[in-house]
Design a protein around this motif. Structure first.
Motif, PDB file in Angstrom:
ATOM      1  N   GLU A 179     -10.920  -2.625  12.722  1.00 27.12           N
ATOM      2  CA  GLU A 179      -9.545  -3.105  12.759  1.00 27.12           C
ATOM      3  C   GLU A 179      -9.114  -3.756  11.450  1.00 27.12           C
ATOM      4  OE1 GLU A 179      -7.549  -2.578  15.206  1.00 27.12           O
ATOM      5  OE2 GLU A 179      -8.972  -1.851  16.707  1.00 27.12           O
ATOM      6  N   ARG A 180     -10.089  -4.130  10.647  1.00 23.88           N
ATOM      7  CA  ARG A 180      -9.782  -4.819   9.393  1.00 23.88           C
ATOM      8  C   ARG A 180     -10.867  -4.487   8.387  1.00 23.88           C
ATOM      9  NH1 ARG A 180      -7.070  -9.864   8.327  1.00 23.88           N
ATOM     10  NH2 ARG A 180      -7.799 -10.845   6.393  1.00 23.88           N
ATOM     11  N   THR A 181     -10.494  -4.201   7.174  1.00 26.84           N
ATOM     12  CA  THR A 181     -11.467  -3.846   6.153  1.00 26.84           C
ATOM     13  C   THR A 181     -11.685  -5.014   5.210  1.00 26.84           C
ATOM     14  OG1 THR A 181      -9.744  -2.937   4.715  1.00 26.84           O
ATOM     15  CG2 THR A 181     -10.838  -1.416   6.232  1.00 26.84           C
ATOM     16  N   VAL A 182     -12.843  -4.982   4.567  1.00 25.62           N
ATOM     17  CA  VAL A 182     -13.150  -5.963   3.531  1.00 25.62           C
ATOM     18  C   VAL A 182     -12.588  -5.433   2.221  1.00 25.62           C
ATOM     19  CG1 VAL A 182     -14.966  -7.205   2.325  1.00 25.62           C
ATOM     20  CG2 VAL A 182     -15.226  -6.671   4.755  1.00 25.62           C
ATOM     21  N   GLU A 183     -11.659  -6.170   1.647  1.00 26.89           N
ATOM     22  CA  GLU A 183     -11.007  -5.706   0.424  1.00 26.89           C
ATOM     23  C   GLU A 183     -12.026  -5.580  -0.703  1.00 26.89           C
ATOM     24  OE1 GLU A 183      -8.012  -4.627   0.203  1.00 26.89           O
ATOM     25  OE2 GLU A 183      -7.553  -5.129   2.289  1.00 26.89           O
ATOM     26  N   ASP A 184     -11.956  -4.459  -1.401  1.00 30.88           N
ATOM     27  CA  ASP A 184     -12.850  -4.235  -2.532  1.00 30.88           C
ATOM     28  C   ASP A 184     -12.009  -4.120  -3.801  1.00 30.88           C
ATOM     29  OD1 ASP A 184     -12.337  -1.142  -3.050  1.00 30.88           O
ATOM     30  OD2 ASP A 184     -12.563  -1.386  -0.886  1.00 30.88           O
ATOM     31  N   ASP A 185     -12.454  -4.803  -4.824  1.00 34.94           N
ATOM     32  CA  ASP A 185     -11.754  -4.766  -6.110  1.00 34.94           C
ATOM     33  C   ASP A 185     -12.660  -4.183  -7.173  1.00 34.94           C
ATOM     34  OD1 ASP A 185     -13.534  -6.788  -6.129  1.00 34.94           O
ATOM     35  OD2 ASP A 185     -12.209  -8.313  -6.987  1.00 34.94           O
ATOM     36  N   LEU A 186     -13.377  -3.121  -6.813  1.00 27.07           N
ATOM     37  CA  LEU A 186     -14.348  -2.523  -7.725  1.00 27.07           C
ATOM     38  C   LEU A 186     -13.658  -1.999  -8.978  1.00 27.07           C
ATOM     39  CD1 LEU A 186     -17.321  -1.679  -8.104  1.00 27.07           C
ATOM     40  CD2 LEU A 186     -16.747   0.500  -7.038  1.00 27.07           C
ATOM     41  N   GLY A 187     -13.898  -2.671 -10.074  1.00 29.73           N
ATOM     42  CA  GLY A 187     -13.382  -2.216 -11.357  1.00 29.73           C
ATOM     43  C   GLY A 187     -11.908  -2.457 -11.570  1.00 29.73           C
ATOM     44  N   ASN A 188     -11.243  -3.192 -10.679  1.00 34.20           N
ATOM     45  CA  ASN A 188      -9.798  -3.407 -10.844  1.00 34.20           C
ATOM     46  C   ASN A 188      -9.476  -4.233 -12.086  1.00 34.20           C
ATOM     47  OD1 ASN A 188      -9.310  -1.942  -8.548  1.00 34.20           O
ATOM     48  ND2 ASN A 188      -8.982  -3.711  -7.219  1.00 34.20           N
ATOM     49  N   ASN A 189     -10.382  -5.117 -12.469  1.00 41.35           N
ATOM     50  CA  ASN A 189     -10.157  -5.944 -13.660  1.00 41.35           C
ATOM     51  C   ASN A 189     -10.808  -5.371 -14.909  1.00 41.35           C
ATOM     52  OD1 ASN A 189     -12.767  -6.296 -12.872  1.00 41.35           O
ATOM     53  ND2 ASN A 189     -12.761  -8.543 -12.958  1.00 41.35           N
ATOM     54  N   GLY A 190     -11.242  -4.130 -14.821  1.00 40.01           N
ATOM     55  CA  GLY A 190     -11.855  -3.484 -15.980  1.00 40.01           C
ATOM     56  C   GLY A 190     -13.303  -3.861 -16.190  1.00 40.01           C
ATOM     57  N   LYS A 191     -13.901  -4.546 -15.225  1.00 42.61           N
ATOM     58  CA  LYS A 191     -15.291  -4.947 -15.350  1.00 42.61           C
ATOM     59  C   LYS A 191     -16.033  -4.673 -14.055  1.00 42.61           C
ATOM     60  CE  LYS A 191     -14.290  -8.793 -18.530  1.00 42.61           C
ATOM     61  NZ  LYS A 191     -15.030  -8.255 -19.699  1.00 42.61           N
ATOM     62  N   LEU A 192     -17.339  -4.527 -14.158  1.00 46.25           N
ATOM     63  CA  LEU A 192     -18.210  -4.473 -12.991  1.00 46.25           C
ATOM     64  C   LEU A 192     -19.583  -4.995 -13.394  1.00 46.25           C
ATOM     65  CD1 LEU A 192     -20.283  -1.774 -13.332  1.00 46.25           C
ATOM     66  CD2 LEU A 192     -18.193  -0.584 -12.754  1.00 46.25           C
ATOM     67  N   SER A 193     -20.383  -5.307 -12.404  1.00 51.22           N
ATOM     68  CA  SER A 193     -21.703  -5.884 -12.654  1.00 51.22           C
ATOM     69  C   SER A 193     -22.757  -5.125 -11.856  1.00 51.22           C
ATOM     70  CB  SER A 193     -21.741  -7.371 -12.278  1.00 51.22           C
ATOM     71  OG  SER A 193     -20.832  -8.118 -13.047  1.00 51.22           O
ATOM     72  N   LEU A 194     -23.954  -5.052 -12.422  1.00 54.14           N
ATOM     73  CA  LEU A 194     -25.097  -4.464 -11.745  1.00 54.14           C
ATOM     74  C   LEU A 194     -26.080  -5.567 -11.375  1.00 54.14           C
ATOM     75  CD1 LEU A 194     -25.867  -1.302 -13.955  1.00 54.14           C
ATOM     76  CD2 LEU A 194     -24.573  -1.407 -11.823  1.00 54.14           C
ATOM     77  N   SER A 195     -26.616  -5.493 -10.161  1.00 53.79           N
ATOM     78  CA  SER A 195     -27.623  -6.450  -9.693  1.00 53.79           C
ATOM     79  C   SER A 195     -28.966  -5.747  -9.595  1.00 53.79           C
ATOM     80  CB  SER A 195     -27.232  -7.034  -8.330  1.00 53.79           C
ATOM     81  OG  SER A 195     -26.046  -7.777  -8.428  1.00 53.79           O
ATOM     82  N   LEU A 196     -29.995  -6.310 -10.230  1.00 51.94           N
ATOM     83  CA  LEU A 196     -31.325  -5.720 -10.190  1.00 51.94           C
ATOM     84  C   LEU A 196     -31.998  -6.028  -8.862  1.00 51.94           C
ATOM     85  CD1 LEU A 196     -30.687  -5.839 -13.303  1.00 51.94           C
ATOM     86  CD2 LEU A 196     -33.172  -5.946 -13.630  1.00 51.94           C
ATOM     87  N   SER A 197     -32.692  -5.050  -8.307  1.00 50.32           N
ATOM     88  CA  SER A 197     -33.412  -5.260  -7.054  1.00 50.32           C
ATOM     89  C   SER A 197     -34.522  -6.287  -7.234  1.00 50.32           C
ATOM     90  CB  SER A 197     -33.994  -3.929  -6.559  1.00 50.32           C
ATOM     91  OG  SER A 197     -32.982  -2.966  -6.388  1.00 50.32           O
ATOM     92  N   HIS A 198     -35.197  -6.248  -8.395  1.00 54.67           N
ATOM     93  CA  HIS A 198     -36.246  -7.203  -8.720  1.00 54.67           C
ATOM     94  C   HIS A 198     -35.918  -7.781 -10.095  1.00 54.67           C
ATOM     95  CE1 HIS A 198     -38.684  -5.866  -5.322  1.00 54.67           C
ATOM     96  NE2 HIS A 198     -38.428  -4.635  -5.696  1.00 54.67           N
ATOM     97  N   PRO A 199     -35.301  -8.953 -10.141  1.00 50.24           N
ATOM     98  CA  PRO A 199     -34.893  -9.527 -11.426  1.00 50.24           C
ATOM     99  C   PRO A 199     -36.054  -9.628 -12.402  1.00 50.24           C
ATOM    100  CG  PRO A 199     -33.933 -10.763  -9.616  1.00 50.24           C
ATOM    101  CD  PRO A 199     -34.901  -9.804  -9.003  1.00 50.24           C
ATOM    102  N   ASP A 200     -35.814  -9.180 -13.633  1.00 48.62           N
ATOM    103  CA  ASP A 200     -36.850  -9.210 -14.669  1.00 48.62           C
ATOM    104  C   ASP A 200     -36.163  -9.168 -16.027  1.00 48.62           C
ATOM    105  OD1 ASP A 200     -39.922  -8.687 -15.300  1.00 48.62           O
ATOM    106  OD2 ASP A 200     -38.762  -7.319 -16.554  1.00 48.62           O
ATOM    107  N   PHE A 201     -36.590 -10.029 -16.933  1.00 49.46           N
ATOM    108  CA  PHE A 201     -35.967 -10.090 -18.251  1.00 49.46           C
ATOM    109  C   PHE A 201     -36.082  -8.760 -18.987  1.00 49.46           C
ATOM    110  CE2 PHE A 201     -36.552 -14.640 -17.476  1.00 49.46           C
ATOM    111  CZ  PHE A 201     -35.350 -15.158 -17.936  1.00 49.46           C
ATOM    112  N   THR A 202     -37.285  -8.202 -18.998  1.00 54.58           N
ATOM    113  CA  THR A 202     -37.519  -6.962 -19.751  1.00 54.58           C
ATOM    114  C   THR A 202     -36.727  -5.801 -19.174  1.00 54.58           C
ATOM    115  OG1 THR A 202     -39.746  -7.745 -20.272  1.00 54.58           O
ATOM    116  CG2 THR A 202     -39.295  -5.415 -20.616  1.00 54.58           C
TER     117      THR A 202
END
Length: 370
Positions: A179-202
């Motif tokens: 009945e209601r969707t979760v609003e998505d703003d994927l790339g609307n501001n010209g940016k996006l981010s990636l999240s690593l499954s296992h954070p690691d500096f290298t």
């Protein structure tokens, strides 16, 4: 376990030893397999409802919450009932759960799981009445209703019963309407981010480098778990295509030397990057055995008395000769496996040895107990 360790060592020798560090570094994978786009996530939904139409397998009258729910439901339809005269055998109070996938729209359907929370014997063959499904913020995102399929049954009466699977839990495919969707703003501001499954500096640094080598300086690894990306101007109208192209880029994720130990099953898994300093390992076994024997004591000839049974307990202690083996510095995983196998270590002995090596500072790996 000893045979498995021996087979591992023999297989490594037959193949020319365990993979070298250079070979391990050549394990290339896709960005898609080690990271995801931030914001692309599911949401959990939950609601309280009633399953009706049960054949006497619903909640008993002891479950007053179910009776109160029936009364409240009937009041909404203008029906006044005497709560004391109601019977809930054909009704069961349930919790309805569902997962709202990302990017679904109004009118789409999702699967639901229906679970009894009272003392119902089975919700097989029941029908879930209209149930609002809310997220953690209290907002209704879907409405569920429909026939419940349990995939099991409960038959019999009293002590003679037969049960298959879990008849108090069922599913309704496509049982909820969004009945209601979760609003998505994927790339609307010209940016996006990636999240690593296992954070690691290298790994984060390598991932940013792989993206920049393809599209220029658009990616920055802001921390071990996140990479910020500026969407190129020529991709602003095709964000989906841009994300798809990034996900296919190859990257070499870095690995942490780790040993995973399951003490309950005696399972030990070692990574190829595990190394140790020069160390001596001693493994000695102490065996304690208690033997019980029975003896019959007879009374003296021509005397009054009865035969008496006595139990004798003998304790034997045997200490096996300890075995010692020395590992050279920078030994790899095959050396560790071979050494532990040579001293005849059982899985639980191996776990104790690894813990002692870690405590001594000679084991260069993360030891994780599960």
């Amino acid at each position: 376990m000893k045979k498995i360790l021996a087979c591992l060592l023999a297989g490594a020798l037959m193949l020319g030893g365990w993979p070298s560090q250079a070979a391990a570094d050549n394990a290339v994978t896709r960005i898609k397999d080690v990271a995801k786009v931030q914001g692309v996530r599911s949401n959990q939904l939950m609601g309280y409802g009633l399953v009706v139409g049960l054949n006497g397998t619903g909640d008993s009258n002891k479950t007053t919450e179910t009776i109160q729910s029936i009364v409240n439901m009937l009041k909404t339809y203008g029906v006044t009932v005497n709560q004391g005269s109601l019977k809930s055998d054909n009704v069961a109070a349930v919790m309805v759960t569902a997962t709202l996938p990302p990017f679904v729209r109004e009118g789409d359907t999702i699967d639901i799981t229906v679970s009894s929370i009272g003392d119902a014997d089975s919700i097989q063959g029941g029908t879930l009445l209209q149930t609002p499904l809310r997220a953690g913020n209290g907002t209704v995102y879907a409405v569920a209703q429909g026939a419940v399929s349990t995939g099991g049954f409960a038959a019999g009466r009293g002590s003679s019963t037969a049960t298959k699977n879990f008849p108090t839990v069922g599913m309704t495919p496509n049982g909820a309407i969004v009945e209601r969707t979760v609003e998505d703003d994927l790339g609307n501001n010209g940016k996006l981010s990636l999240s690593l499954s296992h954070p690691d500096f290298t790994t984060a640094s390598r991932m940013a480098t792989a993206i920049n080598s393809q599209y220029g300086g658009i990616a920055v690894a802001v921390n071990p778990g996140r990479i910020d990306i500026d969407i190129p101007a020529y991709y602003r109208g095709n964000v989906v295509g841009f994300v798809a192209s990034i996900e296919e880029l190859p990257v070499m994720p870095d690995k942490v030397a780790k040993i995973v130990v399951n003490e309950r099953t005696g399972t030990i898994v070692m990574g190829g990057d595990v190394s140790v300093d020069e160390i001596a390992i001693t493994q000695g076994g102490l065996s304690i055995q208690v033997k019980k024997t029975k003896e019959a004591n007879q009374p003296a000839p021509f005397s009054y008395g009865t035969t008496i049974e006595t139990r004798n307990e003998n304790v034997e202690v045997k200490e096996d000769k300890a075995s010692t083996i020395v590992l050279p510095a920078t030994a790899n995983v095959s050396d560790i496996v071979g050494a532990l196998n040579a001293v005849g270590a059982t899985p639980r002995d191996t776990i104790s040895i690894l813990q002692a090596m870690k405590a001594a500072g000679a084991l260069h790996a993360e030891l994780q107990l599960i």
